[in-house]
Design a protein around this motif. Structure first.
Motif, short mmCIF file in Angstrom:
data_model
loop_
_atom_site.label_atom_id
_atom_site.label_comp_id
_atom_site.label_asym_id
_atom_site.label_seq_id
_atom_site.Cartn_x
_atom_site.Cartn_y
_atom_site.Cartn_z
N GLU A 144 40.80 34.73 39.31
CA GLU A 144 42.00 35.53 39.55
C GLU A 144 42.61 35.95 38.23
OE1 GLU A 144 44.79 33.56 42.09
OE2 GLU A 144 43.44 33.63 43.81
N GLY A 145 43.23 37.12 38.25
CA GLY A 145 43.89 37.62 37.05
C GLY A 145 44.45 38.99 37.31
N GLY A 146 44.46 39.79 36.26
CA GLY A 146 44.98 41.14 36.37
C GLY A 146 45.62 41.59 35.08
N HIS A 147 46.52 42.56 35.22
CA HIS A 147 47.23 43.10 34.06
C HIS A 147 48.62 43.49 34.50
CE1 HIS A 147 46.72 47.27 35.54
NE2 HIS A 147 45.60 46.77 36.04
N GLY A 148 49.62 43.19 33.66
CA GLY A 148 50.99 43.49 34.04
C GLY A 148 51.28 42.91 35.42
N PRO A 149 51.95 43.70 36.29
CA PRO A 149 52.30 43.19 37.62
C PRO A 149 51.16 43.27 38.64
CG PRO A 149 53.13 45.42 37.37
CD PRO A 149 52.53 45.03 36.03
N ILE A 150 50.02 43.86 38.27
CA ILE A 150 48.91 44.05 39.20
C ILE A 150 47.95 42.87 39.10
CG2 ILE A 150 47.07 45.61 39.93
CD1 ILE A 150 49.98 46.74 40.15
N LYS A 151 47.73 42.21 40.25
CA LYS A 151 46.89 41.01 40.29
C LYS A 151 45.73 41.22 41.25
CE LYS A 151 49.86 39.05 37.61
NZ LYS A 151 49.69 39.38 36.23
N TYR A 152 44.59 40.61 40.91
CA TYR A 152 43.41 40.72 41.76
C TYR A 152 42.43 39.60 41.47
CZ TYR A 152 42.87 43.98 37.79
OH TYR A 152 42.92 44.60 36.56
N THR A 153 41.42 39.52 42.34
CA THR A 153 40.36 38.52 42.24
C THR A 153 39.04 39.25 42.03
OG1 THR A 153 41.51 37.08 43.78
CG2 THR A 153 39.18 36.64 43.46
N VAL A 154 38.17 38.69 41.18
CA VAL A 154 36.84 39.25 40.99
C VAL A 154 35.99 38.84 42.21
CG1 VAL A 154 34.78 39.32 39.52
CG2 VAL A 154 37.04 39.02 38.48
N VAL A 155 35.53 39.84 42.97
CA VAL A 155 34.76 39.60 44.19
C VAL A 155 33.26 39.60 43.90
CG1 VAL A 155 34.25 40.48 46.50
CG2 VAL A 155 36.56 40.63 45.60
N SER A 156 32.81 40.54 43.09
CA SER A 156 31.40 40.58 42.72
C SER A 156 31.24 41.25 41.37
CB SER A 156 30.56 41.31 43.78
OG SER A 156 30.92 42.66 43.85
N LYS A 157 30.15 40.91 40.72
CA LYS A 157 29.84 41.48 39.40
C LYS A 157 28.33 41.50 39.27
CE LYS A 157 30.30 40.73 34.46
NZ LYS A 157 30.45 39.72 33.45
N ASN A 158 27.76 42.71 39.29
CA ASN A 158 26.33 42.81 39.05
C ASN A 158 25.99 44.17 38.45
OD1 ASN A 158 25.41 44.71 41.19
ND2 ASN A 158 26.13 43.09 42.55
N TYR A 159 24.83 44.22 37.86
CA TYR A 159 24.39 45.38 37.09
C TYR A 159 24.31 46.65 37.92
CZ TYR A 159 21.62 47.71 33.43
OH TYR A 159 21.16 48.57 32.47
N ASP A 160 23.91 46.56 39.17
CA ASP A 160 23.72 47.75 40.01
C ASP A 160 24.98 48.20 40.72
OD1 ASP A 160 20.99 48.13 39.39
OD2 ASP A 160 20.45 46.55 40.81
N ASP A 161 25.77 47.26 41.24
CA ASP A 161 26.94 47.62 42.03
C ASP A 161 28.24 47.61 41.25
OD1 ASP A 161 25.33 47.93 44.31
OD2 ASP A 161 25.45 45.78 44.72
#
Length: 169
Positions: free
Chosen positions: A52-69
């Motif tokens: 979880e993280g974000g920038h300023g007031p906007i917060k989010y969670t990393v759902v996926s991370k891959n080279y193609d998508d």
């Protein structure tokens, strides 16, 4: 309110070289995020799935991370229901298209917040990020100009920050 917000830019580089820079996102040596002009992007456990993280007031969670998508983030903020994706698509061996896409539904106060504040600042931030990425590979430096509304909102934020600092002393 349904929101689809898309930014794209073609860059004359290989997918591998751009993805290498993408891997610096949210690190001390960030080559993409325009932290010089905007609140830095940070994640509790780095840019990893589930973080979880974000920038300023906007917060989010990393759902996926891959080279193609690409990298997919889900919003955490109340009233912002959806995700945003940062993706690199190979057009040829020496050209890519980077894209940032928000797909969400806003509700309640978030509708107004998106329409009058976030959308404008977000658009400017993404263009600054794409400029920073492209400038890693070019001699002629690109700098997207802010429109009146972005300049106005940033001026208000700076005045608020200065007032807050003065009252803290």
């Amino acid at each position: 309110m349904k929101v689809i917000n898309v930014h794209k830019r073609k860059i004359n580089q290989s997918k591998a070289s751009v993805y290498k820079l993408l891997n610096t996102l949210s690190t001390k040596d960030d080559k993409i995020w325009p932290f010089e002009k905007w609140p830095a992007i940070r994640f509790k456990n780095g840019l990893k799935v589930g973080s979880e993280g974000g920038h300023g007031p906007i917060k989010y969670t990393v759902v996926s991370k891959n080279y193609d998508d690409g990298i997919v983030f889900n919003f955490i903020n109340k009233g912002f229901n959806g995700n945003h994706t940062l993706k690199v698509e190979e057009l040829s061996n020496s050209e890519i298209e980077i894209s940032h896409t928000i797909k969400m539904k806003t509700s309640g106060f978030a509708v107004l917040y998106w329409l009058f504040v976030i959308r404008w600042l977000h658009d400017a931030l993404i263009e600054d990020a794409f400029d920073k990425l492209e400038n890693q590979f070019s001699i002629q430096k690109k700098e997207t100009k802010y429109n009146f509304w972005v300049k106005f909102l940033r001026m208000l934020k700076n005045k608020k920050s200065k007032k807050h600092k003065a009252s803290s002393n």
